[in-house]
Structure formats: C-alpha cells, structure tokens
Write a protein that holds these residues in place. Structure first.
Motif, PDB file in Angstrom:
ATOM      1  N   ILE A  54      53.467 -27.998  65.578  1.00  0.00           N
ATOM      2  CA  ILE A  54      53.707 -29.445  65.710  1.00  0.00           C
ATOM      3  C   ILE A  54      53.877 -30.052  64.317  1.00  0.00           C
ATOM      4  CG2 ILE A  54      52.738 -31.642  66.493  1.00  0.00           C
ATOM      5  CD1 ILE A  54      51.185 -30.049  68.619  1.00  0.00           C
ATOM      6  N   PRO A  55      54.936 -30.799  64.079  1.00  0.00           N
ATOM      7  CA  PRO A  55      55.147 -31.401  62.753  1.00  0.00           C
ATOM      8  C   PRO A  55      53.990 -32.318  62.360  1.00  0.00           C
ATOM      9  CG  PRO A  55      57.137 -31.567  64.095  1.00  0.00           C
ATOM     10  CD  PRO A  55      56.040 -31.101  65.010  1.00  0.00           C
ATOM     11  N   ALA A  56      53.665 -32.323  61.086  1.00  0.00           N
ATOM     12  CA  ALA A  56      52.561 -33.152  60.593  1.00  0.00           C
ATOM     13  C   ALA A  56      52.784 -34.627  60.914  1.00  0.00           C
ATOM     14  CB  ALA A  56      52.406 -32.954  59.087  1.00  0.00           C
ATOM     15  N   ALA A  57      54.041 -35.040  60.929  1.00  0.00           N
ATOM     16  CA  ALA A  57      54.357 -36.450  61.189  1.00  0.00           C
ATOM     17  C   ALA A  57      54.020 -36.873  62.611  1.00  0.00           C
ATOM     18  CB  ALA A  57      55.836 -36.710  60.913  1.00  0.00           C
ATOM     19  N   ARG A  58      53.805 -35.898  63.511  1.00  0.00           N
ATOM     20  CA  ARG A  58      53.503 -36.231  64.902  1.00  0.00           C
ATOM     21  C   ARG A  58      52.025 -36.056  65.237  1.00  0.00           C
ATOM     22  NH1 ARG A  58      57.893 -37.563  67.744  1.00  0.00           N
ATOM     23  NH2 ARG A  58      56.280 -38.992  68.491  1.00  0.00           N
ATOM     24  N   TYR A  59      51.189 -35.850  64.240  1.00  0.00           N
ATOM     25  CA  TYR A  59      49.763 -35.662  64.516  1.00  0.00           C
ATOM     26  C   TYR A  59      49.075 -36.946  64.978  1.00  0.00           C
ATOM     27  CZ  TYR A  59      48.602 -30.806  63.586  1.00  0.00           C
ATOM     28  OH  TYR A  59      48.453 -29.436  63.705  1.00  0.00           O
ATOM     29  N   ASP A  60      49.752 -38.069  64.817  1.00  0.00           N
ATOM     30  CA  ASP A  60      49.188 -39.321  65.329  1.00  0.00           C
ATOM     31  C   ASP A  60      49.726 -39.653  66.719  1.00  0.00           C
ATOM     32  OD1 ASP A  60      51.796 -39.868  64.672  1.00  0.00           O
ATOM     33  OD2 ASP A  60      51.360 -41.724  63.574  1.00  0.00           O
ATOM     34  N   TYR A  61      50.462 -38.702  67.311  1.00  0.00           N
ATOM     35  CA  TYR A  61      51.063 -38.946  68.624  1.00  0.00           C
ATOM     36  C   TYR A  61      50.021 -38.853  69.735  1.00  0.00           C
ATOM     37  CZ  TYR A  61      53.649 -38.130  72.938  1.00  0.00           C
ATOM     38  OH  TYR A  61      54.110 -38.204  74.232  1.00  0.00           O
ATOM     39  N   ARG A  62      50.143 -39.757  70.691  1.00  0.00           N
ATOM     40  CA  ARG A  62      49.384 -39.698  71.937  1.00  0.00           C
ATOM     41  C   ARG A  62      50.241 -40.358  73.013  1.00  0.00           C
ATOM     42  NH1 ARG A  62      44.348 -43.765  70.499  1.00  0.00           N
ATOM     43  NH2 ARG A  62      45.549 -45.435  69.524  1.00  0.00           N
ATOM     44  N   PRO A  63      50.273 -39.793  74.204  1.00  0.00           N
ATOM     45  CA  PRO A  63      51.165 -40.313  75.247  1.00  0.00           C
ATOM     46  C   PRO A  63      50.878 -41.757  75.630  1.00  0.00           C
ATOM     47  CG  PRO A  63      50.410 -38.109  75.791  1.00  0.00           C
ATOM     48  CD  PRO A  63      49.604 -38.560  74.621  1.00  0.00           C
ATOM     49  N   THR A  64      49.598 -42.122  75.662  1.00  0.00           N
ATOM     50  CA  THR A  64      49.210 -43.495  75.999  1.00  0.00           C
ATOM     51  C   THR A  64      48.104 -43.928  75.041  1.00  0.00           C
ATOM     52  OG1 THR A  64      47.465 -42.864  77.560  1.00  0.00           O
ATOM     53  CG2 THR A  64      49.712 -43.047  78.435  1.00  0.00           C
ATOM     54  N   PRO A  65      47.905 -45.232  74.879  1.00  0.00           N
ATOM     55  CA  PRO A  65      46.871 -45.708  73.948  1.00  0.00           C
ATOM     56  C   PRO A  65      45.461 -45.217  74.270  1.00  0.00           C
ATOM     57  CG  PRO A  65      48.366 -47.487  74.532  1.00  0.00           C
ATOM     58  CD  PRO A  65      48.710 -46.343  75.429  1.00  0.00           C
ATOM     59  N   SER A  66      45.191 -44.902  75.524  1.00  0.00           N
ATOM     60  CA  SER A  66      43.836 -44.479  75.895  1.00  0.00           C
ATOM     61  C   SER A  66      43.590 -42.990  75.658  1.00  0.00           C
ATOM     62  CB  SER A  66      43.577 -44.805  77.367  1.00  0.00           C
ATOM     63  OG  SER A  66      44.468 -44.084  78.204  1.00  0.00           O
ATOM     64  N   GLN A  67      44.626 -42.245  75.317  1.00  0.00           N
ATOM     65  CA  GLN A  67      44.475 -40.804  75.112  1.00  0.00           C
ATOM     66  C   GLN A  67      44.238 -40.476  73.640  1.00  0.00           C
ATOM     67  OE1 GLN A  67      48.173 -39.967  77.638  1.00  0.00           O
ATOM     68  NE2 GLN A  67      46.925 -38.163  78.104  1.00  0.00           N
ATOM     69  N   GLN A  68      43.781 -39.246  73.399  1.00  0.00           N
ATOM     70  CA  GLN A  68      43.496 -38.799  72.040  1.00  0.00           C
ATOM     71  C   GLN A  68      44.783 -38.411  71.321  1.00  0.00           C
ATOM     72  OE1 GLN A  68      41.001 -35.522  73.118  1.00  0.00           O
ATOM     73  NE2 GLN A  68      39.105 -36.719  73.096  1.00  0.00           N
ATOM     74  N   THR A  69      44.791 -38.591  70.004  1.00  0.00           N
ATOM     75  CA  THR A  69      45.935 -38.137  69.218  1.00  0.00           C
ATOM     76  C   THR A  69      45.828 -36.629  69.005  1.00  0.00           C
ATOM     77  OG1 THR A  69      44.833 -38.423  67.089  1.00  0.00           O
ATOM     78  CG2 THR A  69      46.003 -40.345  67.988  1.00  0.00           C
ATOM     79  N   VAL A 158      47.270 -29.986  74.860  1.00  0.00           N
ATOM     80  CA  VAL A 158      48.217 -29.948  73.742  1.00  0.00           C
ATOM     81  C   VAL A 158      49.596 -29.496  74.221  1.00  0.00           C
ATOM     82  CG1 VAL A 158      48.722 -28.859  71.514  1.00  0.00           C
ATOM     83  CG2 VAL A 158      46.399 -29.581  72.040  1.00  0.00           C
ATOM     84  N   SER A 159      49.632 -28.572  75.177  1.00  0.00           N
ATOM     85  CA  SER A 159      50.919 -28.125  75.726  1.00  0.00           C
ATOM     86  C   SER A 159      51.668 -29.281  76.376  1.00  0.00           C
ATOM     87  CB  SER A 159      50.700 -27.006  76.752  1.00  0.00           C
ATOM     88  OG  SER A 159      50.167 -25.861  76.149  1.00  0.00           O
ATOM     89  N   SER A 160      50.935 -30.125  77.089  1.00  0.00           N
ATOM     90  CA  SER A 160      51.563 -31.297  77.722  1.00  0.00           C
ATOM     91  C   SER A 160      52.136 -32.233  76.662  1.00  0.00           C
ATOM     92  CB  SER A 160      50.537 -32.042  78.579  1.00  0.00           C
ATOM     93  OG  SER A 160      50.055 -31.224  79.621  1.00  0.00           O
ATOM     94  N   TYR A 161      51.385 -32.442  75.591  1.00  0.00           N
ATOM     95  CA  TYR A 161      51.876 -33.283  74.496  1.00  0.00           C
ATOM     96  C   TYR A 161      53.163 -32.693  73.914  1.00  0.00           C
ATOM     97  CZ  TYR A 161      47.489 -36.014  74.080  1.00  0.00           C
ATOM     98  OH  TYR A 161      46.428 -36.852  74.293  1.00  0.00           O
ATOM     99  N   MET A 162      53.161 -31.368  73.714  1.00  0.00           N
ATOM    100  CA  MET A 162      54.331 -30.720  73.119  1.00  0.00           C
ATOM    101  C   MET A 162      55.565 -30.899  73.998  1.00  0.00           C
ATOM    102  SD  MET A 162      52.742 -27.182  71.528  1.00  0.00           S
ATOM    103  CE  MET A 162      54.289 -26.745  70.714  1.00  0.00           C
TER     104      MET A 162
END
Length: 270
Positions: A54-69, A158-162
């Motif tokens: 996963i690119p470092a730039a996407r480590y702050d990604y989370r599908p919704t505000p209530s989920q973990q990055t 994490v797979s779902s995030y990917m």
C-alpha cells in the motif's frame, strides 16, 4: 576443620561442574503447535505484504469516518501481537517510551516505521510460539486462537481497504512463474522417504508415474512436486517450494520446506 575444607572444595568445584553442563535443549513444537505456527505464518506474511504494497500516501485512508485508517490498523496490530504473545508466558517485550504514545500519534508514523515494527512484533510471536514446545494448556490454546483470529480478521479488513483502493490483496495475486525441468525417475527416486517436520508431523515423499508427490501426515491430499533444479522443487497447486538436502556422502538427508516466508527443515527418517 575437615568439614570446612570440604565446604571450600565444594564451593570451588561446584561452579566448574555446573559450567560444564550443557543447557537444557528446548522442546521442539509438536504437530498441534506447528499448525498454530503455520497459520500465524500465513496471515502474518500476508499482512506484512499487504501493508508493504500500500502506498505511503494512502496510509491515512479509511472507507468511512468511523473506521480506522490503514496506519492505525498497522500500529494496533503491533501492540496486539505483543500483548497476546506475552500471555504465552515465554517472552517479555521490553517497552520503550514510543510504546506509550497514543494510538493516534503512532498511526501517523512513516509507513516504513509501521511495517518494520509490525514485522518485529510478528518475529516476537514466532519466537514465543517456537519456544512453547508442546501445546497442552487450554488457556494457552485460547490465547493462540485469539492471536490468530486477530491476524485473520485484520487481514480481511486490510484486504477490503485494498480492493476499495483498486489494489489486489496478496492472497489473490498469482504465484510467481516457475519453469520445471526434466529429471529421470532414477534421480527422483533418491528423494523418496519420510521426513519429520516436527514431533508427530511428517512429510511423505513418494514417486508416482514418474513424478514426485508430497503429503503431510495431517491428512491433506498429496501434491505433485515439479523439479526446478536437481535439488529444488515447487508445487503448482499451492505456493510452496522444497529443497532437498544432502549429507557429506551425497545421500539425501533431509529437506527444507519454503512456505509463507518461512524455511522449515525436516530430517529424513526412513
């Protein structure tokens, strides 16, 4: 006087005797314990591969505000691994000031730092499980189940995030292409035998219709081994490779199973 002299002699001799004694040999994991180790290898290696891809730039990604990055999940896993594997009672993780920082702060660490620390926590757990020997305690079995369930659940997360990011999780990637060579049955027959991976867990290598097959004593189906060199073989059905080992005389004395990022030796028993 005699008793004092005897005491002095004992005081001088006893340490040297103790120093000459060999430390007790650690008990090897049995077949049951090795299955727990194997599943930890599977999900641990997949998690590291996922976070690493996963690119470092996407480590702050989370599908919704209530989920973990993604960064939060990485640091959470590190902490959970140490916490659960310390409960096995074999090792203690030395804490540092960084460990006491808040989760939200650690989640912002650079990608390389998070991945390296996650890998270190998994190595800690590997060592703890290897040193346990036989698994006979229900409480320890419960801890191991909690540890491995946690790895599996977070890999699924994490797979779902990917996939939401348009990436393919490591477990869905095709195996690396390998090229098989031809070896005569006379050469393959040298590898036939039973190899002990752990007490109670054996790998049987057989020759069927001019091809090598390997089967675990756990009851799994036999898998064909394809030669990549004179001593190196690979499976097409699963992502695993086998290297046969020879002794000084040239006789096959064992094998090394390469799977899930681990190299596990097995001695030839018969």
């Amino acid at each position: 006087m005699c008793s004092r002299r005897a005491l002095i002699v004992l005081t001088l001799v006893l340490p040297s005797v103790l120093a000459g004694q060999s430390p007790p040999t650690p008990e090897l994991p049995n077949a049951v314990m090795l299955q727990f180790i194997r599943f930890a290898d599977i999900f641990g290696s997949r998690l590291v591969a996922a976070f690493d891809s996963i690119p470092a730039a996407r480590y702050d990604y989370r599908p919704t505000p209530s989920q973990q990055t993604i960064g939060y999940i990485a640091q959470h896993l590190e902490d959970a691994n140490y916490s659960l594997c310390e409960r096995l009672g074999v090792l203690k993780h030395p804490r540092t000031p960084k460990d006491s920082l808040s989760d939200s702060v650690k989640a912002q660490w650079p990608k390389d730092t998070l991945v390296q620390r996650l890998e270190a926590s998994l190595r800690f757990c590997d060592t703890a499980m290897e040193r346990m020997g036989k698994l006979e305690s229900p409480a320890l079995a419960s801890t191991l189940l909690a540890f491995e369930t946690d790895l599996a659940e977070h890999y699924s997360q994490v797979s779902s995030y990917m996939r939401l990011l348009g990436m393919v999780p490591p477990s869905a990637l095709p195996q690396r292409a390998r090229v098989a060579i031809e070896l005569p049955a006379s050469a393959l027959s040298l590898y036939v035998g039973v190899y002990e991976l752990a007490p109670g867990l054996e790998l049987a290598v057989t020759l069927q219709n001019g091809a090598l097959h390997i089967r675990s004593s756990t009851g799994s189906a036999a898998v064909q081994l394809w030669p990549e060199s004179n001593n190196d073989f690979f499976a097409k059905d699963v992502d695993a490779q086998v290297t046969f080992v020879r002794d000084a005389s040239g006789a096959v004395s064992g094998l090394v199973l390469h799977q899930y990022g681990r190299d596990r030796p097995a001695k030839k028993r018969r």
